[in-house]
Design an enzyme around this catalytic site. Sequence first.
Site, short mmCIF file in Angstrom:
data_model
loop_
_atom_site.label_atom_id
_atom_site.label_comp_id
_atom_site.label_asym_id
_atom_site.label_seq_id
_atom_site.Cartn_x
_atom_site.Cartn_y
_atom_site.Cartn_z
N HIS A 1 0.83 -1.22 0.00
CA HIS A 1 0.00 0.00 0.00
C HIS A 1 0.86 1.27 0.00
CE1 HIS A 1 -3.95 -2.01 0.90
NE2 HIS A 1 -3.14 -2.93 1.39
N ASN B 1 -10.28 -2.73 2.63
CA ASN B 1 -10.01 -2.71 1.20
C ASN B 1 -11.31 -2.43 0.46
OD1 ASN B 1 -7.29 -3.26 1.29
ND2 ASN B 1 -7.51 -5.45 0.90
N TYR C 1 1.08 -4.40 11.88
CA TYR C 1 1.06 -2.98 11.47
C TYR C 1 1.92 -2.12 12.39
CZ TYR C 1 -2.53 -4.04 8.04
OH TYR C 1 -3.20 -4.55 6.98
C1 HEM Z 1 -2.03 -11.06 7.73
C2 HEM Z 1 -2.44 -10.28 6.77
C3 HEM Z 1 -1.90 -8.89 6.56
C4 HEM Z 1 -0.72 -8.36 6.95
C5 HEM Z 1 0.40 -9.04 7.70
C6 HEM Z 1 -0.71 -6.99 6.50
C7 HEM Z 1 0.33 -6.12 6.66
C8 HEM Z 1 0.36 -4.81 6.26
C9 HEM Z 1 1.47 -3.92 6.42
C10 HEM Z 1 2.80 -4.29 7.04
C11 HEM Z 1 1.10 -2.72 5.94
C12 HEM Z 1 1.93 -1.45 5.89
C13 HEM Z 1 1.51 -0.55 7.03
C14 HEM Z 1 2.35 0.71 7.15
O1 HEM Z 1 3.52 0.71 6.76
O2 HEM Z 1 1.81 1.70 7.69
C15 HEM Z 1 -0.25 -2.83 5.48
C16 HEM Z 1 -0.98 -1.81 4.96
C17 HEM Z 1 -2.31 -1.92 4.67
N1 HEM Z 1 -3.08 -3.07 4.73
FE1 HEM Z 1 -2.49 -4.88 5.28
N2 HEM Z 1 -1.87 -6.71 5.86
C18 HEM Z 1 -2.63 -7.85 5.88
C19 HEM Z 1 -3.89 -8.01 5.37
C20 HEM Z 1 -4.67 -6.98 4.99
C21 HEM Z 1 -6.08 -7.08 4.73
C22 HEM Z 1 -6.95 -8.32 4.86
C23 HEM Z 1 -6.50 -5.84 4.40
C24 HEM Z 1 -7.88 -5.39 4.09
C25 HEM Z 1 -8.79 -5.46 5.01
C26 HEM Z 1 -5.36 -4.94 4.47
C27 HEM Z 1 -5.42 -3.59 4.25
C28 HEM Z 1 -4.35 -2.75 4.36
C29 HEM Z 1 -4.42 -1.34 4.06
C30 HEM Z 1 -5.65 -0.55 3.62
C31 HEM Z 1 -3.14 -0.83 4.26
C32 HEM Z 1 -2.68 0.61 4.01
C33 HEM Z 1 -2.99 1.49 5.18
C34 HEM Z 1 -2.57 2.90 4.83
O3 HEM Z 1 -3.24 3.51 3.98
O4 HEM Z 1 -1.57 3.39 5.37
N3 HEM Z 1 -4.28 -5.66 4.82
N4 HEM Z 1 -0.68 -4.13 5.66
#
Ligand code: HEM
Length: 492
Positions: free
Chosen positions: A65, A138, A348
């Site tokens: 992202h 999402n 996160y």
């Molecule tokens: C075990 C599963 C998941 C892991 C380990 C994971 C991990 C991460 C990580 C490490 C980031 C970066 C955060 C940052 O640097 O601030 C991120 C961002 C994000 N993830 Fe996940 N994620 C997973 C599943 C999901 C799922 C299922 C969704 C949807 C519901 C999702 C939606 C997002 C969104 C929207 C962001 C961006 C947030 C922003 O705009 O800063 N992720 N995720």
Amino acid sequence: MDPYKQRPSSAYNTPFWTTNSGAPVWNNNSALTIGSRGPILLEDYHLVEKLANFDRERIPERVVHARGASAKGFFEVTHDITHLTCADFLRAPGVQTPVIVRFSTVIHERGSPETLRDPRGFAVKFYTREGNFDLVGNNFPVFFVRDGMKFPDMVHALKPNPKSHIQENWRILDFFSHHPESLHMFTFLFDDLGIPQDYRHMDGSGVNTYTLINKEGKVHYVKFHWRPTCGVKCLLDEEAIRVGGSNHSHATQDLYDSIEAGSYPEWKLYIQTIDPDHEDKYDFDPVDVTKTWPEDILPLQPVGRLVLNKNIDNFFAENEQLAFCPAIIVPGIYYSDDKLLQTRIFSYADTQRHRLGPNYLQLPVNAPKCAHHNNHHDGFMNFMHRDEEVNYFPSRIDPAHHAERYPQPPAVYTGKRERCVIEKENNFKQPGEKYRSWPADRQERFVGRWVDALSDPRVTHEIRNIWISYWSQADKSLGQKLASHLNVKIDT
Ligand code: HEM
């Protein structure tokens, strides 16, 4: 003036240049040299400081992202759901809560085009009176895998090839050929919905199952859904090429321009709920993130509206430094046993401590807007000015005490240690139903995208056959169409 009360901000600017430590800079054009031609003196502290700051302007981009746009606004409750939750910000219709929202693509880098086929992030930070609530969702309501153990490998497969730095279908189809639970997500990704027109014309979803708890302690599973009032619109493949070719930031620009023009993007928030006492009566597991909850039996219940009416002032401070985390909840909302959500609870904040530093929650955009207090302090870039002498707990001198107890889910757990897949996998039913719900032209486009992907010369016969078998199990005619386009004979 009380010199200790001043906080660094553009509201505290001098009309003339200074160094970071506040000394006047009388020349910001020319380096300090011996004579008019140089060499430059190391003692030109202002030049060194200016370069050192510039050299460090970038922080690590988000591991996923990375590409996103944000905006501010408010959430307003429109319907009473106090029978389901004691969350303070949902206490009555009419209650408004300030929010910041960040939309994003998932896989590619910070400067990548916004027209790629990719899920879109839809993350909302509610600044409530009881602390922040981050609904980090999402645009699609399901996810590729249901166990967080698989997430890093999944992202590696979707990201560019580590050798060529090109995203390649054979790697994606190889990885997911081991994961039929991903089929449902692929019915969204390879559908027309796979490229939203922009950030305003897309749905949002909390995706994971959470729980709501009311003040009597009664728990309901809940799924959150955002629906845009201007409707959902997508770009077909050819349109995406045209739009992306002329402006690789079209969605960021659309969001910014709409808000500047006073045409404020708006979404309605709905929930679906399941009483955990009845969870066994469905053919899916309510904490399985690869499933949707059928709206005919579990109807959408309206809750409120989200309005984005203010652009951010600074992209770095309010987008790059913005940090969302599904673990950040408020009383009245709790996690569920959804294994993917449980993994996200850790990941996160961990990445943010690396990306932004241990005090990232002190940054204005991430800090709660309500009073807050604990003894977690110091570390890199701490800028909290504290003068109290008691920084331990408990104390007979410092009156700080526990907050009032709020309801927690009462579930009792027993069981042996296991590493396993959930019982009710049911991987093929919902993808098949979804495919059959589309008109013929939409089905054809879906088939065309799969034929393209499976035609990658590095997709092996074995992998191609597995995919055809998966899609046949979802819908027999779909499997047959793929087989005939790809010249593959299928076993019947
Ligand atoms: C075990 C599963 C998941 C892991 C380990 C994971 C991990 C991460 C990580 C490490 C980031 C970066 C955060 C940052 O640097 O601030 C991120 C961002 C994000 N993830 Fe996940 N994620 C997973 C599943 C999901 C799922 C299922 C969704 C949807 C519901 C999702 C939606 C997002 C969104 C929207 C962001 C961006 C947030 C922003 O705009 O800063 N992720 N995720």
